[in-house]
Design a protein around this motif. Structure first.
Motif, mmCIF file in Angstrom:
data_model
loop_
_atom_site.group_PDB
_atom_site.id
_atom_site.type_symbol
_atom_site.label_atom_id
_atom_site.label_comp_id
_atom_site.label_asym_id
_atom_site.label_seq_id
_atom_site.Cartn_x
_atom_site.Cartn_y
_atom_site.Cartn_z
ATOM 1 N N VAL A 253 -11.478 -2.970 -3.489
ATOM 2 C CA VAL A 253 -11.497 -3.290 -1.871
ATOM 3 C C VAL A 253 -11.227 -2.247 -1.140
ATOM 4 O O VAL A 253 -10.947 -1.083 -1.294
ATOM 5 N N THR A 254 -11.859 -2.394 0.321
ATOM 6 C CA THR A 254 -11.764 -1.401 1.299
ATOM 7 C C THR A 254 -10.952 -2.064 2.195
ATOM 8 O O THR A 254 -10.647 -3.186 2.511
ATOM 9 N N VAL A 255 -9.918 -1.092 2.609
ATOM 10 C CA VAL A 255 -8.916 -1.600 3.792
ATOM 11 C C VAL A 255 -9.021 -0.539 4.855
ATOM 12 O O VAL A 255 -9.141 0.728 4.684
ATOM 13 N N VAL A 256 -9.118 -1.111 6.138
ATOM 14 C CA VAL A 256 -9.040 -0.187 7.166
ATOM 15 C C VAL A 256 -8.345 -0.894 8.088
ATOM 16 O O VAL A 256 -7.903 -2.007 8.355
ATOM 17 N N ARG A 257 -7.689 -0.118 9.183
ATOM 18 C CA ARG A 257 -6.693 -0.358 10.133
ATOM 19 C C ARG A 257 -7.655 -1.506 11.135
ATOM 20 O O ARG A 257 -8.739 -1.100 11.210
ATOM 21 N N ILE B 171 0.758 -1.176 0.009
ATOM 22 C CA ILE B 171 -0.055 -0.001 0.107
ATOM 23 C C ILE B 171 0.907 1.293 0.024
ATOM 24 O O ILE B 171 2.023 1.334 0.764
ATOM 25 N N HIS B 172 0.413 2.414 -0.720
ATOM 26 C CA HIS B 172 1.378 3.527 -0.846
ATOM 27 C C HIS B 172 1.263 4.253 0.329
ATOM 28 O O HIS B 172 0.111 4.497 0.784
ATOM 29 N N PRO B 173 2.305 4.940 0.774
ATOM 30 C CA PRO B 173 2.194 5.858 2.089
ATOM 31 C C PRO B 173 1.325 6.776 1.926
ATOM 32 O O PRO B 173 0.728 7.047 3.098
ATOM 33 N N SER B 174 1.250 7.408 0.741
ATOM 34 C CA SER B 174 0.352 8.577 0.637
ATOM 35 C C SER B 174 -1.185 8.278 0.770
ATOM 36 O O SER B 174 -1.897 9.129 1.108
ATOM 37 N N ARG B 175 -1.530 6.929 0.914
ATOM 38 C CA ARG B 175 -2.796 6.710 1.092
ATOM 39 C C ARG B 175 -2.965 6.046 2.429
ATOM 40 O O ARG B 175 -3.982 5.962 2.900
ATOM 41 N N ALA B 176 -1.914 5.219 2.930
ATOM 42 C CA ALA B 176 -1.944 4.612 4.116
ATOM 43 C C ALA B 176 -1.993 5.445 5.422
ATOM 44 O O ALA B 176 -2.854 5.549 6.234
ATOM 45 N N GLY B 177 -1.225 6.886 5.062
ATOM 46 C CA GLY B 177 -1.176 7.848 6.164
ATOM 47 C C GLY B 177 -2.749 8.330 6.606
ATOM 48 O O GLY B 177 -3.057 8.061 7.769
ATOM 49 N N LEU C 190 -5.204 6.922 6.421
ATOM 50 C CA LEU C 190 -6.038 5.769 7.062
ATOM 51 C C LEU C 190 -5.499 5.497 8.306
ATOM 52 O O LEU C 190 -6.038 4.440 8.907
ATOM 53 N N GLY C 191 -4.487 6.189 8.803
ATOM 54 C CA GLY C 191 -3.914 5.795 10.070
ATOM 55 C C GLY C 191 -3.297 4.303 9.908
ATOM 56 O O GLY C 191 -3.006 3.992 11.029
ATOM 57 N N ILE C 192 -2.451 4.084 8.750
ATOM 58 C CA ILE C 192 -2.026 2.619 8.707
ATOM 59 C C ILE C 192 -0.637 3.077 8.457
ATOM 60 O O ILE C 192 -0.177 3.744 7.805
ATOM 61 N N ALA C 193 0.317 2.596 9.551
ATOM 62 C CA ALA C 193 1.681 2.185 9.586
ATOM 63 C C ALA C 193 2.163 0.889 9.022
ATOM 64 O O ALA C 193 1.465 0.047 8.868
ATOM 65 N N ASP C 194 3.496 0.958 8.561
ATOM 66 C CA ASP C 194 4.193 -0.223 8.067
ATOM 67 C C ASP C 194 3.852 -1.324 9.064
ATOM 68 O O ASP C 194 4.306 -1.198 10.433
ATOM 69 N N GLY C 195 3.511 -2.641 8.771
ATOM 70 C CA GLY C 195 3.535 -3.504 9.804
ATOM 71 C C GLY C 195 2.241 -3.657 10.299
ATOM 72 O O GLY C 195 1.957 -4.715 11.195
ATOM 73 N N ASP C 196 1.328 -2.806 10.325
ATOM 74 C CA ASP C 196 -0.111 -2.843 11.032
ATOM 75 C C ASP C 196 -0.940 -3.861 10.226
ATOM 76 O O ASP C 196 -0.793 -4.048 8.871
ATOM 77 N N GLU C 197 -1.774 -4.416 11.190
ATOM 78 C CA GLU C 197 -2.741 -5.474 10.684
ATOM 79 C C GLU C 197 -3.894 -4.397 10.067
ATOM 80 O O GLU C 197 -4.603 -3.686 10.757
ATOM 81 N N VAL C 198 -4.245 -4.833 8.784
ATOM 82 C CA VAL C 198 -5.642 -4.036 8.301
ATOM 83 C C VAL C 198 -6.699 -5.200 8.096
ATOM 84 O O VAL C 198 -6.389 -6.332 7.790
ATOM 85 N N GLU C 199 -7.837 -4.612 7.928
ATOM 86 C CA GLU C 199 -9.007 -5.635 7.512
ATOM 87 C C GLU C 199 -9.350 -5.233 6.000
ATOM 88 O O GLU C 199 -9.415 -4.097 5.709
#
Ligand SMILES: Nc1nc2c(c(=O)[nH]1)N[C@H]1C(S)=C(S)[C@@H](COP(=O)(O)OP(=O)(O)OC[C@H]3O[C@@H](n4cnc5c(=O)[nH]c(N)nc54)[C@H](O)[C@@H]3O)O[C@H]1N2
Ligand SMILES: Nc1nc2c(c(=O)[nH]1)N[C@H]1C(S)=C(S)[C@@H](COP(=O)(O)OP(=O)(O)OC[C@H]3O[C@@H](n4cnc5c(=O)[nH]c(N)nc54)[C@H](O)[C@@H]3O)O[C@H]1N2
Ligand code: SF4
Ligand SMILES: [Mo]
Length: 716
Positions: free
Chosen positions: A709-713, A620-626, A628-637
């Motif tokens: 798909v939808t991705v959430v932390r 996932i690209h950092p500009s989109r993950a940021g 969404l509050g998603i950091a590298d290594g986080d579990e996402v649904e």
């Protein structure tokens, strides 16, 4: 390799007590030629078949894991008949007689209710389908389908509409190429061993490679130019490439004048497709595109625009392949060294081909249930269109399907949307899986018939069309370890039991040698010759047709940019580009792909491959993950709109386009008896909700890469 494995005298005389068998690898569907060493009835060593320089003499990691696959007990060991509801995992062991009689009874009931056409079979395509086609035909059914709707059917139909031949009839002379253009064709991870080696050797001698993919695969890292294209937009790029080629006039005018029709149509189709216009859609800078065209024109005709194998599958990917093939034509890169070389049949090199088993049975006149070749005239009836077979199963239209065989095919892994697949199966009286593993589909079948593994059986002989056509053999190396049988025997026994109205005699051979003799009759090639080498080439080297003898198997004999077959089917030869919808917020396009140790869904339970399997992560690209509050290594649904939702670890990387996320295919198995794979990772095909009946209307391929798909932390 296991500790008991000792290399034989390479290519020399075998040590006493050892035997060498030439065969074909079966750890994936590429089927590389192999040499198997057997000692005391056990396989002790496997290596590439050095006898065939054309194919190379190496195995990949999966091929080398053959012993761990063969000597693993986690596979069906006897025929099994289901005792609980479908998918419940309740089985009873059965003898072959009992299982085959059970199948024959259900087939007779099906024939009585629907006629022979109510029986269908899907398999993995490839060089052995004469057997399965004959079986289906002998039961009075036209409904044989290969797997290609979820693989290469868009590329296949694009090739047919332009060059008049199928996708596998186009070979690529990478060894002599100066510039190779790949649209997500990940040759170093989703490989054929020989092609990957040819690619690396060509790069080392200076071949250029432009690799186009929304994410940077290993091939991207090897390439000389990488374009991170916006997902599902390559068609815009190709229209603009053609625009620029025509504008600058750098194409091969002599080749085009002689071999190509429809240039006026082409000019009209790309009129507005300027480099700036495509930049808006693809993100590839207009100036870079212009520089690329100038560069590649200098290398023509030793250039290849690869039309794709699986090719990113969206609703316009047929046109991506079609325009790639048009670019080859414009540069005169067809039937030349370093370009595309069309496959030759044995007849093309003055040899005789294998006799077909299917010729032992009269052709079936009933129309196909999937409409391939009829209601969809642009689709190849020889391959069928498996998702439309499913539609017939589910709806009973144009007629009902009562019995379905899957042979070397795992639709629950290979086709999108497990729920829709299971729903289509509800109407079946009989679902039979013939497999060497507990596949997802086998687990839901009524009967599992264990085939002997590729090391434990022989197949019918294969005829390989190519720049250098050949015959090849998969021979039996060892006795089956369990109560399993080869496919030719299984299909013969079913036909024998169903009896009339079928042509039960179609496969009535007592031994595989008898069957091979039938196939080889009149060819001048013998079983002994094949046993000696594994492969017999029918021409001394690659054959390139001289220009003054060149013609194409299209209605006009030319490369048809404007195709009458397509237009008659109501399909534009080149449609206007449709821009993919934006994917914003927590919505992303789901992309998927492979690594070298993976083979579709059939690898992860292998004891050795399981050990080296990479952890499945979500790019996932950092500009989109940021945001969404998603950091590298986080579990996402992650969810695809259906019931299936799953958790996966996020890998933040700029090597994926911001509009997309990416994961490996081949995870998320659910069969408890496959203990090493069960529950491991996420099944991308189950996130492709609603995609079973969503396909490219021209090429027929399932529309997979437009899956949102939808991705959430986790816990957010
Ligand atoms: N190790 C291994 N090798 C294999 C196989 C295997 O299972 N394992 N399977 C074999 C088979 S059957 C096949 S069909 C081939 C498949 O080989 P390929 O056709 O090379 O397909 P994939 O490996 O699935 O690669 C898909 C790539 O397409 C990219 N992609 C997604 N969307 C787009 C897009 O819009 N545009 C572009 N340009 N790229 C996009 C993805 O990011 C991914 O990198 O591999 C064969 N070789
Ligand atoms: N979501 C998603 N869908 C995809 C893909 C993807 O990457 N993502 N990839 C697509 C591609 S390119 C393809 S080609 C298809 C592949 O899909 P499939 O053709 O279904 O895949 P395979 O894993 O090659 O083999 C299918 C079955 O054959 C069995 N098998 C293996 N060897 C033998 C044998 O010797 N005898 C018998 N009887 N059975 C055997 C395996 O155990 C497996 O259950 O999936 C396609 N679908
Ligand atoms: S690519 Fe690897 S697994 Fe597939 S046939 Fe070749 S050696 Fe076997
Ligand atoms: Mo494939």
């Amino acid at each position: 390799m296991t500790s008991s494995t000792v290399a034989p005298n390479v290519r020399g005389v075998m040590a006493p007590g050892r035997r060498r068998v030439f065969s074909m690898c079966g750890m994936c569907s590429v089927r590389c030629p192999i040499e198997v060493t057997v000692e005391n009835g056990r396989v002790v060593w496997i290596q590439g078949n050095a006898g065939d320089a054309a194919m190379g003499e190496s195995l990949c990691a999966k091929g080398a894991a053959a012993l761990s696959f063969e000597y693993d007990d986690e596979r069906p060991q006897t025929p099994l008949i289901r005792t609980g509801p479908r998918g419940s995992g309740h089985w009873r062991r059965a003898s072959w007689d009992e299982a085959l009689d059970y199948i024959a009874d259900r087939l007779r009931e099906t024939i009585e209710e629907f006629g022979g056409r109510g029986i269908a079979l899907s398999d993995r395509g490839g060089p052995f389908t004469d057997l399965t086609r004959t079986f289906v035909r002998a039961l009075g059914s036209p409904n044989y389908c290969d797997h290609d709707a979820a693989c290469g059917s868009n590329a296949h139909h694009a090739a047919r509409s332009l060059y008049g031949c199928g996708r596998t009839a186009i070979t690529f002379d990478i060894a002599n190429c100066r510039h190779l253009v790949l649209y997500g064709r990940n040759v170093t991870e989703s490989f054929k061993v020989a092609e990957a080696k040819e690619f690396m050797t060509a790069l080392a001698r200076g071949m250029k490679c432009t690799y186009i993919d929304p994410r940077a695969s290993i091939t991207a890292c090897k390439a000389t130019r990488y374009w991170q294209v916006r997902p599902n937009s390559d068609y815009a790029l190709n229209l603009a490439l053609i625009h620029e080629v025509l504008r600058t006039g750098v194409y091969d005018q002599a080749f085009v004048a002689r071999f190509v029709s429809g240039m006026d149509y082409l000019r009209e189709a790309v009129k507005e497709a300027t480099p700036e216009w495509q930049e808006m859609h693809t993100g590839i800078p207009a100036d870079e595109l212009r520089a690329f065209v100038a560069e590649i024109a200098k290398d023509a005709p030793r250039v290849i625009f690869h039309p794709g194998w699986m090719v990113a599958r969206h609703r316009q990917s047929f046109y991506v392949s079609r325009t790639a093939l048009i670019l080859n034509a414009l540069f005169g890169a067809i039937e030349v060294e370093g370009g595309c070389i069309l496959a030759k049949s044995p007849e093309d090199v003055c040899a005789k081909g294998l006799r077909k088993l299917a010729d032992r049975v009269p052709a079936v006149t009933a129309p196909r249930a999937d409409g391939a070749g009829t209601t969809h005239p642009q689709w190849d009836p020889a391959s069928g269109m498996v998702h439309q077979l499913y539609r017939a199963m589910a709806s009973g239209e144009p007629y009902g399907i009562g019995a379905y065989f899957v042979y070397r095919h795992d639709p629950l892994t290979a086709l999108p949307d497990a729920e829709a697949i299971k729903q289509a199966w509800e109407k079946l009286k009989l679902l039979v899986a013939i497999d060497v593993r507990y596949s997802e589909t086998a687990w839901h079948a009524d009967v599992i018939l264990p085939e002997a593994t590729y090391l434990e059986r022989a197949n019918i002989l294969a005829q390989n069309a190519g720049a250098r056509p050949s015959f090849s053999m998969r021979d039996q190396a060892i006795a089956p370890r369990f109560d399993s049988r080869p496919a030719w025997w299984i299909f013969r026994e079913i036909l024998r039991r169903v009896g009339d109205p079928a042509h039960a005699e179609a496969l009535d051979f007592e031994t595989i040698e008898e069957l091979w003799d039938y196939q080889l009759e009149g060819t001048g090639v013998t079983v002994a010759q094949l046993r000696e080498r594994g492969i017999v080439s029918l021409a001394p080297s690659a054959v390139i047709t001289p220009r003054d003898e060149l013609s194409f198997k299209t209605p006009s004999g030319k490369i048809e940019i404007e195709s009458e077959t397509l237009e008659k089917a109501g399909i534009p030869s080149l449609a206007p580009f449709k821009a993919p919808a934006a994917a914003t917020g927590n919505r992303f396009y789901l992309l998927f792909g492979r690594v070298g140790v993976q083979a579709h869904g059939q690898w992860l339970n292998d004891p050795l491959l399981n050990e080296v399997a990479p952890e499945q992560v979500l790019w996932i690209h950092p500009s989109r993950a940021g945001p969404l509050g998603i950091a590298d290594g986080d579990e996402v649904e992650i969810g695809g709109g259906g019931r299936y939702r799953a958790f996966i670890k996020a890998r933040l990387t700029e090597w994926i386009h911001p509009d997309a996320v990416f994961m490996l295919h081949g995870y998320g198995a659910t069969v408890p008896l496959a203990t090493r794979a069960c529950g491991l990772g996420v099944a991308d095909q189950r996130l492709q909700h609603g995609k079973l009946y969503d396909f490219d209307p021209a090429g027929g391929g399932n529309n997979l890469t437009e899956t949102i798909v939808t991705v959430v932390r986790k816990g957010a």
